[in-house]
Design a protein around this motif. Structure first.
Motif, short mmCIF file in Angstrom:
data_model
loop_
_atom_site.label_atom_id
_atom_site.label_comp_id
_atom_site.label_asym_id
_atom_site.label_seq_id
_atom_site.Cartn_x
_atom_site.Cartn_y
_atom_site.Cartn_z
N ASP A 21 0.53 3.86 0.61
CA ASP A 21 -0.49 3.40 1.54
C ASP A 21 -0.77 1.91 1.36
O ASP A 21 -1.00 1.44 0.25
CB ASP A 21 -1.79 4.21 1.35
CG ASP A 21 -2.57 4.27 2.64
OD1 ASP A 21 -3.05 3.22 3.10
OD2 ASP A 21 -2.67 5.37 3.21
N SER A 22 -0.72 1.18 2.46
CA SER A 22 -1.06 -0.26 2.52
C SER A 22 -0.06 -1.20 1.87
O SER A 22 -0.34 -2.39 1.74
CB SER A 22 -2.44 -0.54 1.90
OG SER A 22 -3.40 0.37 2.31
N THR A 52 -4.11 3.87 8.65
CA THR A 52 -3.56 5.09 8.07
C THR A 52 -3.36 6.27 9.03
O THR A 52 -2.28 6.85 9.07
CB THR A 52 -4.48 5.53 6.91
OG1 THR A 52 -4.70 4.40 6.07
CG2 THR A 52 -3.89 6.66 6.10
N ASP A 255 2.60 3.01 5.32
CA ASP A 255 2.02 3.31 6.64
C ASP A 255 1.63 2.04 7.40
O ASP A 255 1.51 2.07 8.62
CB ASP A 255 0.83 4.28 6.52
CG ASP A 255 -0.25 3.80 5.58
OD1 ASP A 255 -0.01 2.87 4.77
OD2 ASP A 255 -1.36 4.37 5.63
N HIS A 256 1.42 0.97 6.67
CA HIS A 256 1.08 -0.34 7.27
C HIS A 256 1.06 -1.34 6.15
O HIS A 256 1.13 -0.96 4.97
CB HIS A 256 -0.29 -0.30 7.98
CG HIS A 256 -1.35 0.31 7.13
ND1 HIS A 256 -1.93 -0.37 6.08
CD2 HIS A 256 -1.88 1.56 7.11
CE1 HIS A 256 -2.78 0.44 5.46
NE2 HIS A 256 -2.76 1.63 6.06
N HIS A 268 -6.52 -4.15 6.23
CA HIS A 268 -5.72 -3.69 7.35
C HIS A 268 -6.66 -3.03 8.36
O HIS A 268 -7.86 -3.00 8.14
CB HIS A 268 -4.66 -2.69 6.86
CG HIS A 268 -5.24 -1.52 6.11
ND1 HIS A 268 -5.41 -1.53 4.74
CD2 HIS A 268 -5.72 -0.33 6.54
CE1 HIS A 268 -5.95 -0.37 4.37
NE2 HIS A 268 -6.15 0.38 5.44
ZN LIG Z 1 -3.08 3.46 5.13
#
Ligand SMILES: [Zn+2]
Length: 287
Positions: A21-22, A52, A255-256, A268
């Motif tokens: 994540d991130s 997310t 996810d990003h 984000h």
């Molecule tokens: Zn995320």
């Protein structure tokens, strides 16, 4: 559709999708992860979304972060990308049309291909009560947001049927804390502390007000913490590699991305900036 119609009678692979994540692309590169690179060539790709929930929904539609090819229609790109699932799952003749009408990977894997389907997630926005949880045999929000090793310890593989696992990993999410770091030592950014206390308050992102809060040294410290998290996760991934059966295909991505002060942004989500979409992408079969 029967399993052998899709797989051509070959044994299907287990498939593990790991989402840091991130984790932005250049944090992954700076961490120089040696274990994860064993899967294949590291690619810079772009997420379809900047936070997310939509991003995971997209991943579970079977659409991995995209390359950015020119002179091609989106529909052609989707079809071509989806054919990669033949390689991932070890099947044959699986087309994007196989997903119609649900357009969602977990129920397709479970009902059409006979997979056991499991999700372990770190971020409350993906909790099992959300619509993301469709077609899973088991779906759990972990007790802690930053402990991938605890997820790996919950993983199991059946000899009778192939398994699909999706892991949403939180060590790379703000505050980029490793499981052994005491919570009172986590860094604090004004206005975003307490992010995991409430289900509805974990979203991190936005424009940092320069005159009061912007502090590039702090931002750089946070960026270094994300890099350190990827380094740490490389060792946990090694434990995952040791655990999975031989016929397992693994994808590692994010996810990003994340902003660390560039153009006044942190985090984000409600951010329009190239760095919030740049993600690492590496996949393959170990042996
Ligand atoms: Zn995320």
């Amino acid at each position: 559709m029967r399993i052998d119609e899709v797989s051509g009678n070959t044994a299907l692979n287990n498939y593990v999708l790991v989402v840091f994540d991130s984790c932005r692309y250049d944090s992954f590169v700076s961490a120089r992860p040696r274990t994860m690179k064993k899967l294949g060539r590291l690619e810079r790709r772009w997420s379809y979304a900047s936070w997310t929930a939509p991003s995971h929904f997209n991943l579970l539609m079977g659409l991995m972060p995209h390359t950015s090819p020119k002179h091609i229609y989106a529909s052609e790109y989707y079809k071509k990308e989806f054919l990669r699932f033949n390689e991932r799952l070890g099947g044959k003749d699986m087309k994007f049309a196989s997903l119609v009408p649900q357009l969602y990977l977990p129920p397709f894997l479970k009902d059409s291909l006979g997979y056991a389907t499991h999700a372990r997630v770190s971020l409350p926005v993906l909790n099992p009560k959300t619509p993301i949880n469709l077609g899973f045999d088991s779906f759990r929000l972990m007790d802690r947001h930053n402990d991938m090793r605890a997820m790996v310890r919950q993983m199991h593989f059946s000899e009778e049927r192939p398994s699909f696992w999706v892991l949403n990993v939180g060590e790379t999410h703000y505050p980029y804390a490793l499981p052994d770091e005491p919570q009172d030592e986590w860094p604090r950014i004004h206005g975003v502390h307490g992010v995991f206390k409430h289900l509805d308050a974990h979203i991190v992102g936005g424009k940092v007000k320069k005159e009061r809060f912007f502090n590039q040294a702090k931002m750089e410290e946070l960026r270094q913490r994300q890099i350190a998290a990827v380094k740490y996760l490389d060792a946990v991934i090694e434990e995952l590699f040791d655990l999975v059966p031989k016929n397992t295909y693994i994808t590692i991505t994010s996810d990003h991305g994340e902003l660390f002060g560039e153009d006044g942004y942190f985090g984000h989500g409600p951010i329009q900036h190239p760095k919030v979409l740049e993600v690492p992408f590496v996949e393959g079969k170990l042996r």
